[in-house]
Design an enzyme around this catalytic site. Structure first.
Site, PDB file in Angstrom:
ATOM      1  N   GLU A  34       0.803  -1.188  -0.121  1.00 30.75           N
ATOM      2  CA  GLU A  34       0.009   0.097   0.070  1.00 30.75           C
ATOM      3  C   GLU A  34       0.781   1.318   0.055  1.00 30.75           C
ATOM      4  O   GLU A  34       1.260   1.850   0.897  1.00 30.75           O
ATOM      5  CB  GLU A  34      -0.988   0.036   1.183  1.00 30.75           C
ATOM      6  CG  GLU A  34      -1.980   0.984   1.033  1.00 30.75           C
ATOM      7  CD  GLU A  34      -3.033   0.957   2.445  1.00 30.75           C
ATOM      8  OE1 GLU A  34      -3.866   1.865   2.297  1.00 30.75           O
ATOM      9  OE2 GLU A  34      -3.067  -0.002   3.195  1.00 30.75           O
ATOM     10  N   HIS A 337      -4.939   8.782  -2.708  1.00 30.60           N
ATOM     11  CA  HIS A 337      -4.859   7.387  -2.937  1.00 30.60           C
ATOM     12  C   HIS A 337      -4.614   7.213  -4.637  1.00 30.60           C
ATOM     13  O   HIS A 337      -3.466   6.626  -4.854  1.00 30.60           O
ATOM     14  CB  HIS A 337      -5.798   6.364  -2.590  1.00 30.60           C
ATOM     15  CG  HIS A 337      -5.651   5.822  -1.421  1.00 30.60           C
ATOM     16  ND1 HIS A 337      -5.058   4.552  -1.081  1.00 30.60           N
ATOM     17  CD2 HIS A 337      -5.750   6.343  -0.118  1.00 30.60           C
ATOM     18  CE1 HIS A 337      -5.064   4.468   0.262  1.00 30.60           C
ATOM     19  NE2 HIS A 337      -5.391   5.277   0.848  1.00 30.60           N
TER      20      HIS A 337
END
Length: 348
Positions: A34, A337
């Protein structure tokens, strides 16, 4: 076994400034797929360097536990044995000390359910996380107790009252691993300029999301946004047992507005199970990481693991602070993101 290794992207983030029980200005390694986690923790780390006291670390307690199960004929028999066993604590402690130069028995908690007697042994384990150390001690203690009380029989070396790698209340109440609280006081101008929010908005979000939202979801002694993300990343990078994030992520985020818009922000992690020696710690990349973190120094037993626990908890605070700040602004989380993940893809 083929000996194959699964690569996980790893970056060092920081440095984080720590004061209190751990004094350091230190980068930390995060192994994760991530990629937005790196700049998110990095933003919290940057704030820690802009605040005079940085992130204050308070190590509240440390212990590793193993609960052993004995079977009696009935509850009255279990109760009589329990009272005798806990009354002979010094003898139990001597047995533990004979098993290891680092293990020390500090507590015994009991539970009786029907004719079942659960004894939860708590030990300090030096710089080791202590899983194997407490199991070895429990084996010796069970043999000693069964010798004292032939009316009891063996149930299990581990009766789940420990409680290992499961979401339970007992660990938060009685402790398992290192119990660490980290906090920071951020001036209003830094909240505005670095986090793009206000203390009032972040405090309100923490109440509505972490406290109320977690409660209606049925969370168990847990009220946080994403402790598990930071824990897994630094656990993998430092050779920890990654399954311990199950109980490790059961922590509480707390925030207050103080003065003229300053933000008090804290993360409490009552079950942080980490070690700097033991299984997996001799792997080259783990040894390199622990050395760089200052956790391979010649210190009193337990000090290196305490330093690591403080660094882990401070890393959790950095990521938690950054994510909550982003969520006070509509659209910022998803936009960040998408931007960061696309940037990561094009850089490969």
């Amino acid at each position: 076994m083929s000996g194959d290794i699964t690569p996980i992207p790893t970056r060092w983030v920081g440095p984080l400034r720590l004061t209190g029980d751990v004094e350091a200005e230190q980068d930390v390694p995060l192994a994760t797929y991530e990629s937005p986690l790196w700049p998110s923790v990095g933003r919290g780390a940057r704030i820690s360097r802009l605040v005079a006291d940085g992130i204050r670390v308070s190590v509240i307690d440390e212990r590793m536990t193993r609960s052993s199960l004995f079977v009696a004929a009935d509850a009255a028999t279990a109760l009589r044995a329990s009272r005798d066993i806990t009354g002979r604590f010094a003898e139990l402690a001597a047995t533990v000390s004979a098993q290891s130069r680092h293990a020390r028995l500090i507590d015994v908690d009991t539970e009786i359910v029907g004719n079942l007697l659960y004894l939860r042994f708590a030990l300090t384990t030096g710089d080791a996380s202590g899983h194997n150390m407490v199991t070895l001690a429990a084996e010796a203690l069970m043999a000693q107790i069964l010798g004292w009380h032939p009316e009891l029989s063996y149930g299990s070396i581990s009766g789940n009252y420990c409680s290992d790698k499961k979401a339970t209340a007992v660990n938060g109440i009685l402790g398992r691993g290192r119990s660490v609280v980290v906090d920071i006081l951020i001036p209003a101008d830094l909240v505005r300029d670095q986090l793009r929010t206000t203390a009032a908005r972040l405090v309100e979000l923490n109440v509505r999301k972490n406290l109320v939202g977690s409660t209606i979801a049925g969370a168990l002694r847990s009220a946080n946004a994403h402790y598990a993300n930071m824990l897994l990343a630094i656990f993998l990078a430092t050779g920890q047992d990654a399954a311990n994030i199950v109980e490790g992520s059961q922590g509480i985020t707390y925030a207050e507005e103080r003065g003229d818009g300053d933000l008090y922000f804290s993360c409490s992690l009552p079950t942080l199970i980490v070690g700097t020696v033991g299984n997996g710690k001799d792997l080259p990349f783990v040894d390199d990481a622990l050395t760089r973190l200052g956790c391979r120094e010649d210190r009193e037993p337990g000090e290196n693991a305490r330093r690591l626990a403080g660094l882990v908890a401070a890393t959790v605070l950095c990521g938690e602070l950054s994510l909550l700040a982003a969520q006070t602004n509509q659209g910022e989380l998803m936009q960040s993101h998408l931007l960061l993940e696309r940037r990561s893809e094009t850089s490969r």
